[in-house]
Design an enzyme around this catalytic site. Structure first.
Site, short mmCIF file in Angstrom:
data_model
loop_
_atom_site.label_atom_id
_atom_site.label_comp_id
_atom_site.label_asym_id
_atom_site.label_seq_id
_atom_site.Cartn_x
_atom_site.Cartn_y
_atom_site.Cartn_z
N LYS A 37 -22.08 13.58 37.83
CA LYS A 37 -20.55 14.05 38.05
C LYS A 37 -19.84 13.71 36.74
O LYS A 37 -20.12 12.87 35.88
CB LYS A 37 -19.98 13.59 38.96
CG LYS A 37 -19.86 12.07 39.23
CD LYS A 37 -19.18 11.46 40.57
CE LYS A 37 -19.30 9.76 40.37
NZ LYS A 37 -18.68 9.44 41.80
N TYR B 272 1.47 -0.83 15.46
CA TYR B 272 2.77 -0.38 16.47
C TYR B 272 2.94 -1.99 17.07
O TYR B 272 1.99 -2.67 17.54
CB TYR B 272 2.54 0.40 17.44
CG TYR B 272 2.42 1.81 17.00
CD1 TYR B 272 3.37 2.59 16.33
CD2 TYR B 272 1.51 2.74 17.21
CE1 TYR B 272 3.36 3.90 16.03
CE2 TYR B 272 1.16 4.13 16.73
CZ TYR B 272 2.42 4.55 16.26
OH TYR B 272 2.26 5.81 15.60
#
Length: 354
Positions: free
Chosen positions: A35, A248
């Site tokens: 999956k 950042y």
């Protein structure tokens, strides 16, 4: 491909893991869970490589099942969540998908179909996970009138197979009592149960994470090899004086004169934004720490102690040396989540691309 960032999928390691799990769970059929695009590894690479090892495949929903059916026309394919409406149930029948019955309305839709137009089913019973599955009363009602095919499998899912042996034993006892009562084949073992609880192996085992070399346990299982390794190359290097900061938020600042390398990989490629400074990558046969925040497309590492580092050098972001297990544990993350959230943006290949 010009951007030098990609995931190498080691097909030999994948097949070795599957064969080892099959031998370790000897006597049980192997349902390979593929999956979520084979846990982020690319279904189109993974499914063919397992076609002569797996006894069947498991996916989450019918869309995944149909994608896999186009790759493998004949293998048993189990849809773990079952269908969401009658039309999807018809598609499952048309494409020979095995569907899970996990609640009463799925049972109702299944029983409403003519006998000769019902797909193969696995019936899920809730033994303690409390997400999906019929209650004991609901299961007894379904089985009362022999309305299930002989090849039906009764299955459940363990909630704590990696941490709680007592609860796992309780869930197993609930499953086997019902399976024996109704004379059904049974399945319970996920990856940690495959590795830790041989009494749970039953007729089918359903490994997912361990198939790809992930360790669902606190330690790394030595017999499992990482299937995915993520690589990039140094984009550029700059020198920073003491006190200058990187990235950042200026979350990391140089405490010494430093050399900082920028790598063209970021959280849009599946490298988590929450990674802490100090997390390692592998460069020139040694570890180098990540410094500053991970950006969408870039991250920075401190190569002050690797004087040979230069633009273009190969970096293993995770894989054989900096394992996904170590990456996840150091950052209090789930390796399962990191795998499953790798976007299509990151190229995957079983061939070396760099």
């Amino acid at each position: 491909m010009t951007r030098p960032t990609f995931a190498y999928i080691d097909i030999e390691a994948l097949r070795a893991n599957a064969l080892w799990l099959k031998q370790h769970c000897l006597g049980s059929k192997l349902m390979c869970v593929v999956k979520a695009d084979a846990y982020g590894h690319d279904l189109k690479l993974i499914a063919p490589a397992l076609s002569n090892i797996a006894d069947g495949f498991a996916v989450a929903h019918c869309t995944e099942g149909l994608e896999l059916r186009a790759i493998n026309p004949t293998a048993p394919i189990l849809v773990l969540e079952g269908t969401f409406d009658a039309a999807e149930l018809n598609a499952a029948y048309q494409h020979d998908l095995t569907v899970a019955l996990t609640n009463t309305w799925q049972v109702r839709d299944y029983l409403a179909r003519p006998l000769d137009q019902r797909p193969t089913v696995w019936v899920k019973v809730d033994t303690g996970m409390h997400r999906l599955g019929l209650s004991e009363t609901e299961l007894n009602a379904l089985c009362r009138d022999n309305r299930l095919p002989q090849d039906t499998v009764l299955f459940t899912h363990f909630s704590d197979a990696d941490t709680d042996a007592e609860k796992t034993a309780l869930q197993l006892a609930r499953l086997t009592r019902l399976g024996e009562r109704h004379k059904l084949m049974m399945s319970a073992a996920n990856s940690p149960a495959c590795l830790m609880h041989p009494n749970t192996h039953l007729d089918w085992v359903r490994p997912g994470y361990s198939l790809y070399g992930g360790s669902p346990l606190a330690h790394i299982e030595d017999n499992l090899r990482p299937v995915m390794s993520v690589y990039t190359r140094i984009h550029s290097i700059r020198s920073l004086p003491v006190g200058e900061c990187v990235g950042y938020g200026s979350t990391w600042c140089a405490e010494r004169a430093s050399k900082i390398a920028t790598l063209p990989i970021g959280y849009a490629d599946g490298y988590p934004r929450s990674i802490k400074s100090g997390t390692k990558v592998w460069l020139h046969n040694q570890f180098a720490p990540v410094v500053g925040r991970v950006s969408m497309d870039l991250l920075t590492i401190d190569v002050t102690d690797i004087p040979a580092a230069k633009a273009g050098d190969l970096v293993e972001v995770w894989g054989q040396h900096m394992t996904l297990h170590a990456l996840a544990n150091h950052n209090e993350l789930s390796g399962y989540e990191i795998m499953a959230r790798i976007p299509k943006r990151l190229p995957r290949s079983s061939d070396w691309l760099l």
